[in-house]
Design an enzyme around this catalytic site. Sequence first.
Site, PDB file in Angstrom:
ATOM      1  N   GLN A 148      63.318  50.772  41.776  1.00  0.00           N
ATOM      2  CA  GLN A 148      62.758  51.272  43.112  1.00  0.00           C
ATOM      3  C   GLN A 148      62.038  52.356  42.960  1.00  0.00           C
ATOM      4  O   GLN A 148      60.804  52.536  43.301  1.00  0.00           O
ATOM      5  CB  GLN A 148      63.693  51.226  44.182  1.00  0.00           C
ATOM      6  N   CYS A 176      62.039  51.407  51.076  1.00  0.00           N
ATOM      7  CA  CYS A 176      62.415  50.551  49.882  1.00  0.00           C
ATOM      8  C   CYS A 176      62.744  49.106  50.527  1.00  0.00           C
ATOM      9  O   CYS A 176      62.535  48.112  49.617  1.00  0.00           O
ATOM     10  CB  CYS A 176      63.568  50.963  49.129  1.00  0.00           C
ATOM     11  N   ARG A 216      72.789  44.431  38.583  1.00  0.00           N
ATOM     12  CA  ARG A 216      72.847  44.984  40.080  1.00  0.00           C
ATOM     13  C   ARG A 216      74.283  45.098  40.305  1.00  0.00           C
ATOM     14  O   ARG A 216      74.873  43.991  40.335  1.00  0.00           O
ATOM     15  CB  ARG A 216      72.045  44.274  41.161  1.00  0.00           C
ATOM     16  N   HIS A 276      68.751  53.848  41.611  1.00  0.00           N
ATOM     17  CA  HIS A 276      67.981  52.593  42.003  1.00  0.00           C
ATOM     18  C   HIS A 276      66.379  52.717  41.105  1.00  0.00           C
ATOM     19  O   HIS A 276      65.532  53.033  41.634  1.00  0.00           O
ATOM     20  CB  HIS A 276      67.619  52.088  43.098  1.00  0.00           C
ATOM     21  N   ASP A 319      65.504  54.892  54.077  1.00  0.00           N
ATOM     22  CA  ASP A 319      66.350  53.871  53.604  1.00  0.00           C
ATOM     23  C   ASP A 319      67.213  53.536  54.718  1.00  0.00           C
ATOM     24  O   ASP A 319      67.531  54.462  55.581  1.00  0.00           O
ATOM     25  CB  ASP A 319      67.018  54.085  52.368  1.00  0.00           C
ATOM     26  N   ARG A 359      57.095  46.504  43.174  1.00  0.00           N
ATOM     27  CA  ARG A 359      58.509  46.286  42.399  1.00  0.00           C
ATOM     28  C   ARG A 359      58.234  45.538  41.040  1.00  0.00           C
ATOM     29  O   ARG A 359      58.830  45.760  39.948  1.00  0.00           O
ATOM     30  CB  ARG A 359      59.457  45.692  43.199  1.00  0.00           C
TER      31      ARG A 359
HETATM   32  N1   CP Z   1      64.616  47.286  47.860  1.00  0.00           N
HETATM   33  C1   CP Z   1      65.680  46.414  47.250  1.00  0.00           C
HETATM   34  O1   CP Z   1      66.093  46.690  46.066  1.00  0.00           O
HETATM   35  O2   CP Z   1      65.355  45.183  47.744  1.00  0.00           O
HETATM   36  P1   CP Z   1      66.463  44.005  47.413  1.00  0.00           P
HETATM   37  O3   CP Z   1      67.947  44.634  47.652  1.00  0.00           O
HETATM   38  O4   CP Z   1      66.035  42.986  48.468  1.00  0.00           O
HETATM   39  O5   CP Z   1      66.659  43.621  46.146  1.00  0.00           O
END
Ligand code: CP
Length: 299
Positions: A125, A256, A95, A122, A216, A284
């Site tokens: 997601q 998300c 990430r 992402h 989002d 997820r």
């Molecule tokens: N939706 C998502 O990626 O959540 P986090 O940022 O908590 O991993």
Amino acid sequence: MRHLLEIDDLTAIELREVLALASEPISAHPLEGKGAALLFEKPSARTRNSMELAVVQLGGHPLTIRPDEVGLDTRETVEDVIRTLCCYHALIGARVFQHSMLERAVAVSSVPIVNMLSDQGHPLQGLADVLTLADEFGGADALAGRTIAYVGDGNNVARSLALAAGMLGMSVRVASPEGFELSDSDTDRIRAAGVELLCTQDPVAACVGADAVYTDVWTSMGQEAETALRLQAFSGFTVTEDLMAVTAPDSVFLHCLPAHRGEEVTHDVLESDRSRVWPQAENRMHAARGAMRWLLEQR
Ligand code: CP
């Protein structure tokens, strides 16, 4: 060697294969006796937990690493960190703030790299999102011809969602305020994947008759200095019960998470019978398991 930096690293057929693996009962343990390194430059609740548990379900050992622990581009280069992790691990998730970090990782990696969120995409997601829609509407093959409306920032989540839903044959509408739309390169890339995409500045036009509405947060991690500007710019883009009222009778609401109730969505919509945000969060983990198993089977 295959990697997953964005949904369109998969063909439409491969996307369906990943979703099929995600939906299967756990039967294979391709990470037995192996490690998976999970690098996080940003905080996470869902991604860290779902990836760690998915690695365990595949028989492996997840090792979460903060950037300060390895000194990404400070103690040593990203390339040398990745080469080192490849000595111990069968897969690396990352990430990152800058998508270019992932591209540098791919260039030197001898194991699959998974994008766990970058400034551009992402994909994990996006996989969970379409898995949730498939659960709702009778399977991945039943999504073609349905419509999803994304209301809000034309960001990384919007791009991966548009690719995933569109590659399964859904019609995708994205409503964003001026200045916060998907970029031209994003829309070109989404359409190049064969996606039917409508971009508008009118949330109602996007949502009329839609089978799913998605939003989002207006201010993502790293954009905190723009909070006041964004609150003003996104005024009128809240997903409310009035907006949901123009959608299809059996429509669902997705997010998300994390959610900012009262900004991009009202508390009532988030907690309504139409909301699927908790199955989406659970998905997820299934999506991560499906994606990692698929990548490991390509070697
Ligand atoms: N939706 C998502 O990626 O959540 P986090 O940022 O908590 O991993």
